[in-house]
Design a protein around this motif. Structure first.
Motif, short mmCIF file in Angstrom:
data_model
loop_
_atom_site.label_atom_id
_atom_site.label_comp_id
_atom_site.label_asym_id
_atom_site.label_seq_id
_atom_site.Cartn_x
_atom_site.Cartn_y
_atom_site.Cartn_z
N GLU A 69 56.05 64.00 -58.80
CA GLU A 69 54.99 64.93 -59.15
C GLU A 69 55.57 66.09 -59.95
O GLU A 69 56.74 66.44 -59.81
CB GLU A 69 54.23 65.43 -57.94
CG GLU A 69 54.96 66.40 -57.05
CD GLU A 69 54.07 66.94 -55.92
OE1 GLU A 69 52.84 67.03 -56.08
OE2 GLU A 69 54.63 67.27 -54.87
N GLN A 70 54.73 66.63 -60.80
CA GLN A 70 55.07 67.84 -61.55
C GLN A 70 54.13 68.92 -61.06
O GLN A 70 52.91 68.74 -61.10
CB GLN A 70 54.90 67.60 -63.05
CG GLN A 70 55.32 68.78 -63.89
CD GLN A 70 55.36 68.43 -65.36
OE1 GLN A 70 55.87 67.39 -65.74
NE2 GLN A 70 54.81 69.30 -66.18
N ILE A 88 64.92 67.54 -57.28
CA ILE A 88 64.12 68.60 -57.91
C ILE A 88 64.81 69.11 -59.17
O ILE A 88 66.02 69.36 -59.18
CB ILE A 88 63.92 69.78 -56.93
CG1 ILE A 88 63.28 69.30 -55.62
CG2 ILE A 88 63.06 70.88 -57.59
CD1 ILE A 88 63.25 70.34 -54.53
N THR A 89 64.01 69.28 -60.21
CA THR A 89 64.47 69.89 -61.45
C THR A 89 63.30 70.66 -62.08
O THR A 89 62.19 70.66 -61.55
CB THR A 89 65.04 68.84 -62.43
OG1 THR A 89 65.78 69.50 -63.45
CG2 THR A 89 63.94 67.97 -63.05
N CYS A 90 63.56 71.29 -63.20
CA CYS A 90 62.51 71.99 -63.93
C CYS A 90 61.77 71.01 -64.83
O CYS A 90 62.28 69.95 -65.17
CB CYS A 90 63.11 73.09 -64.80
SG CYS A 90 63.74 74.48 -63.85
N ASN A 137 58.02 72.42 -61.80
CA ASN A 137 59.11 71.64 -61.21
C ASN A 137 58.71 70.18 -61.22
O ASN A 137 57.54 69.85 -61.03
CB ASN A 137 59.39 72.04 -59.75
CG ASN A 137 60.16 73.32 -59.63
OD1 ASN A 137 59.71 74.26 -58.99
ND2 ASN A 137 61.32 73.38 -60.25
N VAL A 138 59.68 69.31 -61.43
CA VAL A 138 59.50 67.87 -61.26
C VAL A 138 60.16 67.54 -59.94
O VAL A 138 61.33 67.91 -59.71
CB VAL A 138 60.15 67.08 -62.42
CG1 VAL A 138 60.11 65.59 -62.15
CG2 VAL A 138 59.47 67.42 -63.73
N ILE A 139 59.42 66.87 -59.06
CA ILE A 139 59.93 66.51 -57.73
C ILE A 139 59.79 65.01 -57.53
O ILE A 139 58.70 64.45 -57.71
CB ILE A 139 59.17 67.25 -56.61
CG1 ILE A 139 59.16 68.76 -56.87
CG2 ILE A 139 59.77 66.92 -55.25
CD1 ILE A 139 58.20 69.53 -55.98
N VAL A 140 60.89 64.37 -57.18
CA VAL A 140 60.88 62.95 -56.83
C VAL A 140 60.98 62.85 -55.32
O VAL A 140 61.85 63.46 -54.70
CB VAL A 140 62.07 62.21 -57.49
CG1 VAL A 140 62.17 60.78 -56.98
CG2 VAL A 140 61.95 62.24 -59.01
N TYR A 141 60.06 62.07 -54.72
CA TYR A 141 60.05 61.82 -53.28
C TYR A 141 60.48 60.39 -53.05
O TYR A 141 59.94 59.47 -53.67
CB TYR A 141 58.63 62.01 -52.71
CG TYR A 141 58.07 63.40 -52.90
CD1 TYR A 141 58.28 64.38 -51.94
CD2 TYR A 141 57.35 63.73 -54.04
CE1 TYR A 141 57.77 65.66 -52.11
CE2 TYR A 141 56.83 64.99 -54.22
CZ TYR A 141 57.05 65.96 -53.25
OH TYR A 141 56.54 67.22 -53.43
N ALA A 142 61.45 60.19 -52.17
CA ALA A 142 61.96 58.84 -51.92
C ALA A 142 62.18 58.62 -50.43
O ALA A 142 62.48 59.55 -49.69
CB ALA A 142 63.27 58.63 -52.68
#
Length: 189
Positions: A137-138, A158-160, A174-179
């Protein structure tokens, strides 16, 4: 681009993070005692679909602000040491820069990840924890989902992202990856 302010709203979210991590730290002792942390730490993150094999450094929470990897090491990501060790129960959080003033950084391609892709985290005990991406998600930095990131089990990268605000010297989102953990840490997996 002002490097110190670039992640400022992530750091604001870090104030919430610090409080959440202190309040819900599973390794903590009694009142006033520092939490007991395992000697095992993550040492590298591998994301085969993005061609990433990056060293990990420890990041702390200082005065409620999450530390960030140094800009001088754009190919290094950082594990928030008050979060879970990847492969263990709890939320494990890894941060990385999207770029520097002059070039892409370690998580430049993070926004291109897709559901089902694999993330591996190599640990100092020689074990490898394998995760499967559930979602990406962003989000606007002012709406950072701290509870979802820091309290739910799984790996969070997490990154920008989003638009770069030249006046503020930072990205808006923020770009967030959930795993989710699919293979507990096993030696040399």
């Amino acid at each position: 681009m002002a490097e110190s302010s670039r992640w400022s709203r992530v750091v604001v979210a870090g104030v919430v993070t610090g409080a959440v991590l202190v309040a819900f730290n599973k390794g903590g002792g009694g009142a006033g005692e520092a939490p007991v942390r395992a000697a095992v730490v993550p040492s590298r993150i591998d994301i085969p679909s993005l061609g990433i094999k990056a060293p990990l450094m420890k990041l702390g929470v200082v005065d409620g602000d999450v530390e960030l990897p140094p800009y001088e090491k754009p190919d290094t990501a950082g594990w928030v040491k008050d979060s879970a060790v990847p492969g263990d129960e709890g939320a494990a959080v890894i941060l990385g820069h999207v770029d520097t003033k002059t070039a892409p950084a370690v998580f430049y391609k993070l926004k291109t990840m897709r559901e089902g892709q694999v993330i591996k985290v190599v640990r100092s005990d020689g074990k490898v924890a394998q995760y499967r991406v559930d979602s990406i998600e962003q989000v606007d930095k002012d709406r950072f989902p701290a509870d979802k990131v820091y309290l739910e089990d799984g790996l969070r990268l997490i990154t920008c992202g989003g638009r770069f605000d030249w006046d503020q010297g930072e990205y808006d989102d923020n770009v967030i990856v959930y795993a989710t953990l699919v293979k507990p840490a096993a030696r040399g997996a």
